[in-house]
Design a protein around this motif. Structure first.
Motif, short mmCIF file in Angstrom:
data_model
loop_
_atom_site.label_atom_id
_atom_site.label_comp_id
_atom_site.label_asym_id
_atom_site.label_seq_id
_atom_site.Cartn_x
_atom_site.Cartn_y
_atom_site.Cartn_z
N ALA A 239 42.69 39.04 28.05
CA ALA A 239 42.48 39.72 29.33
C ALA A 239 43.50 40.83 29.54
O ALA A 239 43.17 41.90 30.07
N ALA A 240 44.75 40.59 29.12
CA ALA A 240 45.77 41.62 29.29
C ALA A 240 45.45 42.84 28.42
O ALA A 240 45.70 43.98 28.82
N LEU A 241 44.88 42.61 27.24
CA LEU A 241 44.56 43.73 26.36
C LEU A 241 43.34 44.51 26.86
O LEU A 241 43.31 45.75 26.79
N LEU A 242 42.33 43.80 27.38
CA LEU A 242 41.11 44.46 27.83
C LEU A 242 41.22 45.00 29.25
O LEU A 242 40.51 45.95 29.63
N GLY A 243 42.10 44.38 30.06
CA GLY A 243 42.19 44.74 31.49
C GLY A 243 41.41 43.77 32.34
O GLY A 243 40.31 43.33 31.97
N THR A 244 41.95 43.42 33.52
CA THR A 244 41.30 42.42 34.37
C THR A 244 40.01 42.92 34.98
O THR A 244 39.19 42.12 35.44
N GLU A 245 39.80 44.27 35.03
CA GLU A 245 38.53 44.76 35.55
C GLU A 245 37.38 44.44 34.60
O GLU A 245 36.24 44.25 35.02
N ARG A 246 37.69 44.37 33.28
CA ARG A 246 36.65 44.08 32.30
C ARG A 246 36.55 42.60 31.99
O ARG A 246 35.48 42.11 31.60
N ARG A 247 37.67 41.90 32.12
CA ARG A 247 37.64 40.47 31.79
C ARG A 247 38.67 39.74 32.65
O ARG A 247 39.86 40.07 32.60
N THR A 248 38.21 38.78 33.40
CA THR A 248 39.09 37.99 34.26
C THR A 248 39.26 36.61 33.66
O THR A 248 38.27 35.92 33.38
N PRO A 249 40.49 36.16 33.44
CA PRO A 249 40.68 34.83 32.84
C PRO A 249 40.20 33.73 33.76
O PRO A 249 40.14 33.91 34.99
N ALA B 116 48.15 38.20 39.39
CA ALA B 116 47.88 36.79 39.11
C ALA B 116 47.91 36.52 37.61
O ALA B 116 48.36 35.45 37.16
N LEU B 117 47.43 37.49 36.82
CA LEU B 117 47.48 37.35 35.36
C LEU B 117 48.92 37.24 34.87
O LEU B 117 49.25 36.39 34.03
N LEU B 118 49.80 38.08 35.39
CA LEU B 118 51.21 38.03 34.98
C LEU B 118 51.84 36.71 35.40
O LEU B 118 52.63 36.12 34.66
N ASP B 119 51.52 36.23 36.63
CA ASP B 119 52.06 34.94 37.06
C ASP B 119 51.59 33.82 36.13
O ASP B 119 52.37 32.93 35.74
N ALA B 120 50.32 33.85 35.81
CA ALA B 120 49.79 32.80 34.93
C ALA B 120 50.43 32.87 33.55
O ALA B 120 50.72 31.83 32.92
N ALA B 121 50.66 34.08 33.06
CA ALA B 121 51.29 34.22 31.75
C ALA B 121 52.72 33.69 31.78
O ALA B 121 53.19 33.06 30.82
N GLY C 277 40.14 30.76 36.33
CA GLY C 277 41.09 30.34 37.34
C GLY C 277 41.72 31.47 38.12
O GLY C 277 42.54 31.25 39.00
N ILE C 278 41.38 32.71 37.80
CA ILE C 278 41.93 33.87 38.50
C ILE C 278 40.76 34.61 39.14
O ILE C 278 39.77 34.94 38.47
N ALA C 279 40.90 34.87 40.45
CA ALA C 279 39.83 35.56 41.18
C ALA C 279 39.85 37.04 40.83
O ALA C 279 40.91 37.66 40.72
N ALA C 280 38.66 37.60 40.68
CA ALA C 280 38.55 39.03 40.41
C ALA C 280 38.94 39.81 41.66
O ALA C 280 38.81 39.33 42.79
N GLY C 281 39.45 40.98 41.45
CA GLY C 281 39.83 41.82 42.58
C GLY C 281 41.16 42.50 42.34
O GLY C 281 41.76 42.41 41.26
N PRO C 282 41.69 43.17 43.38
CA PRO C 282 42.93 43.92 43.20
C PRO C 282 44.14 43.06 42.87
O PRO C 282 45.13 43.54 42.29
N GLN C 283 44.11 41.77 43.23
CA GLN C 283 45.26 40.90 42.96
C GLN C 283 45.22 40.28 41.57
O GLN C 283 46.14 39.56 41.17
N ALA C 284 44.16 40.54 40.82
CA ALA C 284 44.02 39.90 39.50
C ALA C 284 45.15 40.26 38.53
O ALA C 284 45.64 39.37 37.81
N PRO C 285 45.59 41.53 38.43
CA PRO C 285 46.68 41.82 37.48
C PRO C 285 47.95 41.03 37.75
O PRO C 285 48.56 40.48 36.83
#
Length: 556
Positions: free
Chosen positions: A22-32, A44-49, A34-42
């Motif tokens: 997801a980090a390589l493709l971007g959260t707009e194209r792929r959301t992991p 949330a991705l870093l927190d999850a990582a 357990g993480i809601a899509a939207g402006p807060q996704a990036p």
């Protein structure tokens, strides 16, 4: 009522890979997951990582403890004197040498002195300090010329360390003398198993080690599997028979003359021709003698040559290569091979009882002289015949400086290698006195170290003459480097007068005086350092002729 926490859930398989993707493709194209899509996704991705990173690091289960390695073997040799151990640490720490291409200054090149130090330490039978072994093996890994002396000095612990560090794996295949990794000749079961199942490098090392101890056992081992070996392997194995070559090897080598590989046949023929009493040497003597005779019909005796008109099957079987190199006549090519392989004892009997010197003094008709004499040069080197070598070299002061048959510096160096160390030194000293140092570098390479006093004086005198003549100094840097390693340290006091910068003539190279002074200062410093090295190690064994015995500077 006691409140209990829910058991921690194990992370889903592949969570880390999902986060990375997801980090390589971007959260707009792929959301992991357990993480809601939207402006807060990036964010949330870093927190999850971050959470997953802590989980991965803290959640590793302890692995089963590895078995403790066997202790290193004891080295029964005496320990180095303290001063010598400090010197070794200094030599091993200087890994840069004189690299860089610029002026070297006055400091000695310590890495070039390490081989001499190792040779002296081995001659005195010292064991390597355990703490120096890693640096010693690193140095040997980077310089193959160091390996035999370094591994001898490192002793049995080198093998123990090599099994623990892949960087030192070269020790397992190059430890000298058939060490603990190789079975001894009397361990027949281990020998057979390694010979039949080992890697090629292990088999080569095994054959060489057994050949050095029991030539017949090595030959029997090789003959047992000879028909099944690959051609390139047969060539390498056959080369091991050079060690301890003798008449008992003739039947096996005669069989190898029928090998399907031309290179194997040529090597077998070369080895047989080095045995003057072999049947092949006798056949070559008959062929070569039929090509050369003395003609008495002219004003004086001269040699006449009738080169072969064809290369028949029997000649090819005996190692004569039929196809001549480009630019070489076939008949002269065949003649050279026949004369080279014929025993040199053939010629006095064939040519009127003359000595080698008298034979070489005879004129040769029809421009065959250079071809005939060059073949005799090769024969003298192959058969280690000092009498013929002396005759072919001639006197060092002769105008040609190479005698009647030595047409190149390489041939002169090879002929010198058949003489004793004293003769080599005296001949090269005479050559330098007559012709200077410009062509002497290759000849100095075959002289024993340390150089005998006449040779050392000739080199120093020639360098002094070149300095006083204002010669271009950098052209003598190679000889200076040899002198640093090969001059007897006792020569240092005689060089003190050369340390001052000479007055530069108008036609001298710019800066030459300073360079010469710098080079002589480095030479004196290096000689005194070598003397200190020898003193720190203590007296050598009786009859010790110096740090390298009878070896030239290539092994210094």
């Amino acid at each position: 009522m006691t409140r209990t926490s829910a058991p921690a859930q194990a992370p889903a398989p592949g969570v880390w890979e999902e986060l990375v993707t997801a980090a390589l493709l971007g959260t707009e194209r792929r959301t992991p997951p357990g993480i809601a899509a939207g402006p807060q996704a990036p964010a949330a991705l870093l927190d999850a990582a971050a959470v997953e990173t802590v989980r991965r690091r803290a959640g590793l289960r302890p692995a089963r403890a590895a078995e403790r390695p066997e202790p290193a073997p004891e080295d029964p040799r005496p320990a180095l004197p303290a001063a010598a151990a400090r010197r070794l640490t200094m030599l091993l720490a200087d890994r840069s040498g004189a690299a860089g291409g610029g002026r070297r200054g006055t400091a000695p090149d310590l890495m070039e002195l390490l081989p001499q130090w190792l040779a002296m330490a081995n001659a005195r039978g010292f064991a390597a300090p355990p703490q120096a072994l890693p640096a010693l093996l690193d140095a040997a890994r980077g310089r193959t010329d160091l390996r035999p002396a370094a591994l001898t000095f490192a002793g049995p612990r080198a093998l123990w360390l090599a099994r623990l560090n892949p960087d030192w794996r070269f020790v397992l295949r190059s430890a000298p003398g058939g060490d603990a990794a190789l079975p001894r000749p009397e361990e027949t079961d281990r020998v057979r198993r390694l010979w039949q199942e080992g890697l090629f490098a292990e088999r080569v090392a095994l054959l060489a080690a057994i050949r050095a101890q029991d030539p017949a056992a090595a030959r029997d081992l090789l003959s047992g599997t000879w028909p099944a070996e690959r051609a390139e392997d047969r060539l390498m194995f056959l080369d091991s028979l050079r060690t301890g070559l003798g008449p008992d090897d003739e039947p096996f080598l005669e069989q190898a003359l029928a090998d399907r590989s031309r290179n194997v046949r040529a090597t077998a023929a070369e080895l047989l021709s080095a045995l003057p009493g072999s049947a092949l040497a006798g056949r070559m003597a008959v062929r070569a003698a039929a090509c050369v005779a003395v003609d008495h019909t002219g004003d004086g005796p001269c040699l006449v040559v009738e080169a072969p008109h064809e290369c028949d099957a029997s000649m090819e079987r005996d190692g004569v290569v039929a196809k001549a190199p480009t630019g070489r006549g076939e008949r002269s090519w065949w003649l050279g091979q026949l004369v080279e392989a014929a025993p040199l004892a053939t010629w006095p009997a064939r040519l009127g009882g003359r000595t080698p010197r008298e034979i070489l003094a005879l004129p040769v008709a029809d421009d065959w002289r250079s071809e005939l004499h060059a073949a005799w040069c090769r024969a003298a080197v192959r058969q280690r015949d000092a009498e013929w070598a002396r005759a072919l070299l001639g006197t060092p002061s002769s105008p040609e400086a190479g005698g009647p048959g030595a047409v190149s510096l390489a041939e002169r160096a090879q002929l010198l290698g058949t003489l004793s160390a004293r003769e080599r030194a005296e001949w090269v000293a005479g050559f330098i006195a007559a012709h200077g140092l410009s062509e002497a570098f290759q000849l100095l390479g075959v002289c024993a170290v340390p150089w005998a006093p006449p040779l050392g004086r000739a080199v120093v005198d020639a360098l002094n003459i070149a300095r006083d003549a204002g010669s271009y100094p950098w052209s003598f840097s190679g000889v200076m480097g040899l002198a640093e390693r090969c001059l007897d340290p006792s020569e240092a006091s005689r060089l003190d007068a050369l340390l001052a910068a000479p007055e530069e003539a108008e036609d001298a190279s710019p800066g030459a005086g300073g360079y010469w002074a710098e080079a002589f200062q480095r030479l004196v410093t290096t000689l005194r350092l070598r003397a200190a090295m020898a003193e720190e190690l203590g007296p050598g064994p009786a009859g010790d002729c110096g740090p390298d015995g009878d070896r030239g500077p290539s092994g210094a």
